[in-house]
Design an enzyme around this catalytic site. Sequence first.
Site, PDB file in Angstrom:
ATOM      1  N   GLY A  41       0.820  -1.421  -0.013  1.00  0.00           N
ATOM      2  CA  GLY A  41       0.060   0.009  -0.133  1.00  0.00           C
ATOM      3  C   GLY A  41       0.943   1.224   0.019  1.00  0.00           C
ATOM      4  N   GLY A  43      -0.612   4.607   0.227  1.00  0.00           N
ATOM      5  CA  GLY A  43      -1.513   5.803   0.788  1.00  0.00           C
ATOM      6  C   GLY A  43      -0.491   6.432   1.841  1.00  0.00           C
ATOM      7  N   LEU A  44      -1.208   7.158   2.610  1.00  0.00           N
ATOM      8  CA  LEU A  44      -0.151   8.051   3.563  1.00  0.00           C
ATOM      9  C   LEU A  44       0.393   7.146   4.504  1.00  0.00           C
ATOM     10  CD1 LEU A  44      -2.536  11.228   4.396  1.00  0.00           C
ATOM     11  CD2 LEU A  44      -0.383  11.086   2.995  1.00  0.00           C
ATOM     12  N   GLY A  46       1.100   3.966   4.048  1.00  0.00           N
ATOM     13  CA  GLY A  46       2.289   3.018   3.490  1.00  0.00           C
ATOM     14  C   GLY A  46       3.372   3.685   2.963  1.00  0.00           C
ATOM     15  N   HIS A 267     -20.577   8.802   6.269  1.00  0.00           N
ATOM     16  CA  HIS A 267     -20.443  10.256   6.206  1.00  0.00           C
ATOM     17  C   HIS A 267     -21.465  11.054   5.876  1.00  0.00           C
ATOM     18  CE1 HIS A 267     -18.232  14.038   5.209  1.00  0.00           C
ATOM     19  NE2 HIS A 267     -16.969  13.568   5.553  1.00  0.00           N
ATOM     20  N   SER A 285     -16.371  17.521   1.191  1.00  0.00           N
ATOM     21  CA  SER A 285     -15.530  17.300   2.437  1.00  0.00           C
ATOM     22  C   SER A 285     -16.334  17.872   3.879  1.00  0.00           C
ATOM     23  CB  SER A 285     -14.144  18.148   2.249  1.00  0.00           C
ATOM     24  OG  SER A 285     -13.531  18.651   3.632  1.00  0.00           O
ATOM     25  N   ARG A 338     -19.477  12.841  12.962  1.00  0.00           N
ATOM     26  CA  ARG A 338     -20.194  12.469  11.620  1.00  0.00           C
ATOM     27  C   ARG A 338     -21.467  11.283  11.831  1.00  0.00           C
ATOM     28  NH1 ARG A 338     -14.734  11.509   8.375  1.00  0.00           N
ATOM     29  NH2 ARG A 338     -14.136  13.654   7.943  1.00  0.00           N
ATOM     30  N   ARG A 464     -14.896   7.839  13.670  1.00  0.00           N
ATOM     31  CA  ARG A 464     -13.728   8.454  13.502  1.00  0.00           C
ATOM     32  C   ARG A 464     -14.042   9.959  13.613  1.00  0.00           C
ATOM     33  NH1 ARG A 464     -11.543  10.791   9.261  1.00  0.00           N
ATOM     34  NH2 ARG A 464     -12.358   9.652   7.675  1.00  0.00           N
TER      35      ARG A 464
END
Length: 667
Positions: A41, A43-44, A46, A267, A285, A338, A464
């Site tokens: 991975g 992403g941020l 990995g 979300h 967002s 959320r 989260r």
Amino acid sequence: MAKLDSKIPQGSLSEKWTNHKSNINLVSPANKRMIDVIVVGTGLAGASASATLAELGYNVKTFCFQDSPRRAHSIAAQGGINAAKNYQGDGDSTYRLFYDTIKGGDYRSRESNVYRLAEVSTNIIDQCVAQGVPFARDYGGLLDNRSFGGVLVSRTFYAKGQTGQQLLLGAYSAMNRQIGRGKIKMYNRHEMMDLVLIDGKARGIITRNLVSGEIERHSAHAVVIASGGYGNVFFLSTNAMGSNVSATWKIHKRGAYFANPCFTQIHPTCIPVSGEHQSKLTLMSESLRNDGRIWVPKRIEDVKAIREGKLQPTEIAEEDRDYYLERRYPAFGNLVPRDVASRAAKERCDAGFGVNKTGEAVYLDFADAILRYGKEQAHVKGWDESDTVLVKKLGQEVVRAKYGNLFQMYEKIVDQDPYETPMMIYPAVHYTMGGVWVDYNLMTSIPGCYAIGEANFSDHGANRLGASALMQGLADGYFVLPYTIGDYLADDIRTGTISTDSPEFEAAEKEVKQRLEAFINNKGKHSVDYYHRKLGKIMWDKCGMSRNEKDLKEALRDIKALREDFYKNVNVPGVTNEFNEQLAKAGRVADFLELGELFAKDALERTESCGGHFREESQTPEGEALRDDKNFTFVSAWEHKGEPSKAKLHKEVLNYEEIEVKTRSYK
């Protein structure tokens, strides 16, 4: 099978991480050159882990199924990244970030991990600024902050509406430096197919080259899984269409416990579903809730007129609007967490107040923010504040500077100008708080196998908070794993290179090839997408925003029947030794069909409501989530036993030393 030991260090909460770093084993720079680490991975989590491990001296092999590491789904996290810098001087602190995260997760996360996350959050911002990440700045040149849901302070650093993309570019640049040095060997368009265990330890992976179809063996002294979450089990989600559970599911089937699979996040700020043939959803967002106000009409006749096109939302008077979040949660208003915002939107739409043709949308309105910013700018410039045209123009310029790309994206998709008319939004599947169970060192229940970022369960509990995904990914990759992995690898400095010619690699490769051939030879009558859509409908209808015993039992039965039909009747065209996207997708959907059953099993077992897991049998008279702290203050860690229905439950009891566990209130 490994014992469930979280390995939480002794000592006070504020000193655990510092003391732990001081006492764990280290690997010398010379010895790091003899150790190989696989990272799955980019992403941020990995990318940051790969770059940092290589910078430390390890030999890193990094894998992604995309054509470039920059395609990782982290770029879709638009709104910002949290850090307890207290630049606004509004009372923020490490403890407050820790407390907000525990509370936001409805007291279902591990206290020590969350405190560490809050502790290292400040380092992330310094790291990213040094990399050149273009965070927004205020008039004086200092880094700017905005608010996000579930908190009463401004701690979210952002780069317009492109924060994830800019942070990923920073981590990608750090990776590229190490690729150039030869310390990272990058494998694009390679998908992990299985984990290889030798003497009970993770010693490598089997991959498939997605371009050529070739099956490859790769060995290492440790394997790090950073493959993201499993939201696409619902088919329609805000995740990239390629996002999947396969890497984490493969290690689960090799012995890694899977924790809290039913903890998924809906979300509240997504573009509503437009039709049956849609294949993904678009996230607007959460940063928009910082300035936008959420409402529906108060009168049902106004709702009907809007649906019929006879009335525009801008024509509804202020007194005829129901700003329901501000009404129900006056302290937090539109910035409730959320899960709370999503259920409130569903409640209004279920009551008949949804404003689009399907009845599943509410308004997110920027008119007040535009007016407020416009008047402020006019006042600063000494211009006429009563000039409505001027004020509107100035206000729109401020909003465009903060959220311009998000507004542009909405207009392209919906064909409505959100500067002139309210956005329409509705909740959608977004993030998964559940994931692979890991201990304090981020190691799974398989020695030598680690899980970081969204792939693990460790930090967010049952819900989260916004802008915490980027924080966790970079915390794990830059500041946690590089320390803790050395404690394990210190015993491997004389092991030498792991051979890929062992019987274990041979057996794993054979299994992979047999699975692939079985798909190609099946010659069924339905496409892979046919089964994925059917699974998604079961999951959304029966395991979605609210759950009950009857639906969950039906889901268990329906998913199992669907999986059996999948193996009998799926049709995968082509051959194995070529580019074959349908074959790759078949393997991913096969894993989703197993995960879906475990998901429903976990949701059925947890009869309380907490965070994003809402059991209809467990709610207050006002419709809020009702926890059962006496019976469910634990992490559900599931051990694979051949079939999802046979999975064995292990419980990690959650102990809170520093905080009082109490009912969440955002009123």
